[in-house]
Structure formats: structure tokens, C-alpha cells
Design an enzyme around this catalytic site. Structure first.
Site, PDB file in Angstrom:
ATOM      1  N   SER A 116      15.958   6.799  16.062  1.00 16.98           N
ATOM      2  CA  SER A 116      17.362   6.723  16.448  1.00 16.98           C
ATOM      3  C   SER A 116      18.296   7.311  15.390  1.00 16.98           C
ATOM      4  O   SER A 116      18.152   8.461  14.992  1.00 16.98           O
ATOM      5  CB  SER A 116      17.724   5.268  16.768  1.00 16.98           C
ATOM      6  OG  SER A 116      19.005   5.157  17.334  1.00 16.98           O
ATOM      7  N   ASP A 213      16.444   8.263  28.186  1.00 18.67           N
ATOM      8  CA  ASP A 213      17.392   8.050  27.089  1.00 18.67           C
ATOM      9  C   ASP A 213      18.777   8.548  27.498  1.00 18.67           C
ATOM     10  O   ASP A 213      18.976   9.739  27.730  1.00 18.67           O
ATOM     11  CB  ASP A 213      16.915   8.809  25.846  1.00 18.67           C
ATOM     12  CG  ASP A 213      17.676   8.432  24.587  1.00 18.67           C
ATOM     13  OD1 ASP A 213      18.773   7.846  24.701  1.00 18.67           O
ATOM     14  OD2 ASP A 213      17.182   8.731  23.485  1.00 18.67           O
ATOM     15  N   HIS A 243      16.461   4.664  25.334  1.00 23.67           N
ATOM     16  CA  HIS A 243      16.696   4.733  23.889  1.00 23.67           C
ATOM     17  C   HIS A 243      16.199   3.471  23.190  1.00 23.67           C
ATOM     18  O   HIS A 243      15.840   3.507  22.007  1.00 23.67           O
ATOM     19  CB  HIS A 243      18.193   4.940  23.615  1.00 23.67           C
ATOM     20  CG  HIS A 243      18.482   5.357  22.210  1.00 23.67           C
ATOM     21  ND1 HIS A 243      18.351   6.660  21.775  1.00 23.67           N
ATOM     22  CD2 HIS A 243      18.876   4.638  21.121  1.00 23.67           C
ATOM     23  CE1 HIS A 243      18.660   6.728  20.491  1.00 23.67           C
ATOM     24  NE2 HIS A 243      18.975   5.517  20.069  1.00 23.67           N
TER      25      HIS A 243
END
Length: 305
Positions: A116, A213, A243
Site C-alpha cells: 500500500s 482495488d 486494496h
């Protein structure tokens, strides 16, 4: 420090001249595993602590890796500072401090796994440090776009004086002035800034996107990959994942398996994930997770005493 015979996670503290402390956890390869060439350094995603990656550390150590995790300064977790003072540059300095600590311990061969927001930091430093390889998962390549998608508004368009005091990012109050000022000052915000930092990358690199995502554009990750040496990088997709890599056990296990395969492949100079791995037992992961949470609470209690 914990007893290595009864608990595989060892706690370390890097004490800085500023009086702050970066907490580091170390996991050695399992006794019955084939020890790998490289140590693995894990950089957790935003609002994720190193104990959130207990399962990944268990997978990697079961497959012969020496694993290092840490909590960034001014972030959630055990290191010094509050998250309302976090910036990308502080995250970068925390990572570089841990790397220097590793080198002082004569650990010079290591691969970096970053998820991330921490992947954007990894992209920033990949050409500055002597990495063996890089693995990213749902890595942010366009910080401004990701923030707009996550916060439902493009706060970076506002003058500094018009920003709200805090930005509610995944349930945490991110100090807006500190974070936004740093984004512009050090050019963290755009996709082009990421590409510029990565353009001369000459180490093996595997990136994982998630097909569901909503925070990272897969076409931008693909564009980044296509701008690099095709013989040294590969893009894979985590099918069925968003995500949030820990949204359910199926997604989480796929993440653990895929990243472990990537680390093994890259450790031996390959980009091919057609690899057999050793999977730790579910009860072993659960046991380590519980023990690490207990360790975390004990450390926090000692700091408050």
C-alpha cells in the site's frame, strides 16, 4: 527480548539521538527449513502495525527466510510518535534507519516487501539503497489519486490554510498540514514523480495488484512496470482481492502464498511464481498472532509504567 526457544518473535529497539525509538521485530528461519540467501524486510501499509503481518512472517520463516518487521515513527504501532504527525518523509526516514541498523548487524543482503502506502516509499528509495529485490502489494503509485479515492475528496487542491485540521484516513487522524506540505515539498504526490524515482531501477521487482482495488489504478501500475527493464520485473494480480488484503481469510491466504512465492523466486533470481511452498498450519499462525499481540501489550504497558 523474548525467549527464542518458546517464541519465534524477537523484539528490538533502535534508540535514536532525538530520544525517539523505532521498534523492530525479528523472526528467524524455521529449524527444518532450507535457509535462503536473503533476509526479508517488511514495510507495513498505512495504519497497519508489524503485528498485522505475523502471518506473512510465519509463511516466510517457514520457507527459510530471516524476517525483519518494524513500525514507522509517528504511525500506529510501537515506535515513537503520534500518527497525526506522520508524513511520507518520516516513513522514508524510518525505513532507511532500519536498513542502516541491519547493516550495522552485518545483514547486507535483503529484499524489501512493501504494501500500500509503504510501497510508494519503497519506490522512492529503491534506487538509493542496495536491495537484492523488491516486492510490492497493492502499491500506491499515484498518491494524490489514491488519497482522493480513499477520502472521497481531493484535499491536495486546497490551500494549506483551508485544509481541515485532520484527515480521517482508515479511522486515524492524519495531520493534514504536515502531510500535505510534505507531499508537495518532496514531490510524493504524482504518478510521474513515482516513475521518475523508479526509472533507473536495476534490481528484480515483482508487483502485485488486486483486481478489485478501488484505490490504485491498475493501468498506472502496468505503465510503471512497462517503463522498466522487462527482464527484471513482472506484474501479477491477486484475483478476488480489494486494496484491503486482510478482508477475509481466502484473500489473506492468497496474499501470503503469492508474496512468499515471489520472495522465493526472487531469492534465486527468477520471476516465475510456479513454485511449491511450505504452508504453516493455521493453528501455528493463530498462536504466533496471539503471542505477538500479548508482546505488543506488554511493551506498551512497560512504556506507560
Amino acid at each position: 527480548m523474548t525467549n527464542e526457544d518458546t517464541f519465534s518473535t524477537i523484539d528490538h529497539a533502535i534508540n535514536l539521538e532525538t530520544g525517539k525509538t523505532i521498534r523492530v521485530w525479528e523472526t528467524f528461519p524455521k529449524d527444518n527449513s532450507l535457509v535462503k540467501n536473503n533476509t526479508i524486510l517488511i514495510a507495513s501499509g498505512f495504519a497497519r502495525r508489524m503485528d498485522h503481518f505475523a502471518g506473512l512472517a510465519e509463511y516466510l520463516s517457514s520457507n527459510g527466510f530471516h524476517v525483519i518487521r518494524y513500525d514507522s515513527l509517528h504511525h500506529v504501532g510501537l515506535s515513537s510518535g503520534n500518527i497525526n504527525e506522520f508524513s511520507m518523509t518520516i516513513g522514508k526516514k524510518s525505513l532507511l534507519t532500519v536498513i542502516e541498523w541491519l547493516k550495522r548487524r552485518n545483514i547486507n543482503k535483503f529484499g524489501l516487501i512493501a504494501a500500500s502506502l509503504s510501497a510508494r516509499i519503497a519506490y522512492d528509495v529503491a534506487n538509493e539503497i542496495d536491495l537484492s529485490f523488491l516486492v510490492t502489494a497493492v502499491g500506491v503509485v499515484n498518491l494524490r489519486d489514491t488519497l482522493e479515492r480513499a477520502l472521497k475528496y481531493d484535499y491536495l487542491q486546497l490551500p494549506i490554510e483551508e485544509l481541515p485540521e485532520d484527515l480521517d484516513f482508515e479511522g486515524h487522524n492524519l495531520g493534514s498540514e504536515i502531510f500535505v506540505t510534505d507531499c508537495f515539498k518532496h514531490q510524493w504526490d504524482t504518478f510521474n514523480s513515482t516513475k521518475n524515482k523508479m526509472k533507473d531501477l536495476n534490481i528484480p521487482f515483482i508487483a502485485f495488484t488486486a483486481n478489485d482495488d478501488s484505490w490504485v489504478k491498475q493501468n498506472e501500475v502496468l505503465e510503471l512496470i512497462e517503463s522498466l527493464n522487462p527482464e527484471k520485473c513482472q506484474l501479477y494480480s491477486l484475483i478476488g482481492s480489494s486494496h484491503d488484503l486482510g478482508e477475509n481469510l481466502v484473500v489473506l491466504r492468497n496474499f501470503y502464498q503469492s508474496v512468499t512465492k515471489a520472495a522465493i523466486a526472487l531469492d534465486k533470481g527468477s520471476l516465475n511464481l510456479d513454485i511449491n511452498i511450505i504452508e504453516p498450519k493455521f493453528e501455528d499462525i493463530t498462536s504466533v498472532t496471539v503471542k505477538e499481540r500479548r508482546l505488543k501489550h506488554n511493551i506498551e504497558s512497560l512504556e506507560l509504567a
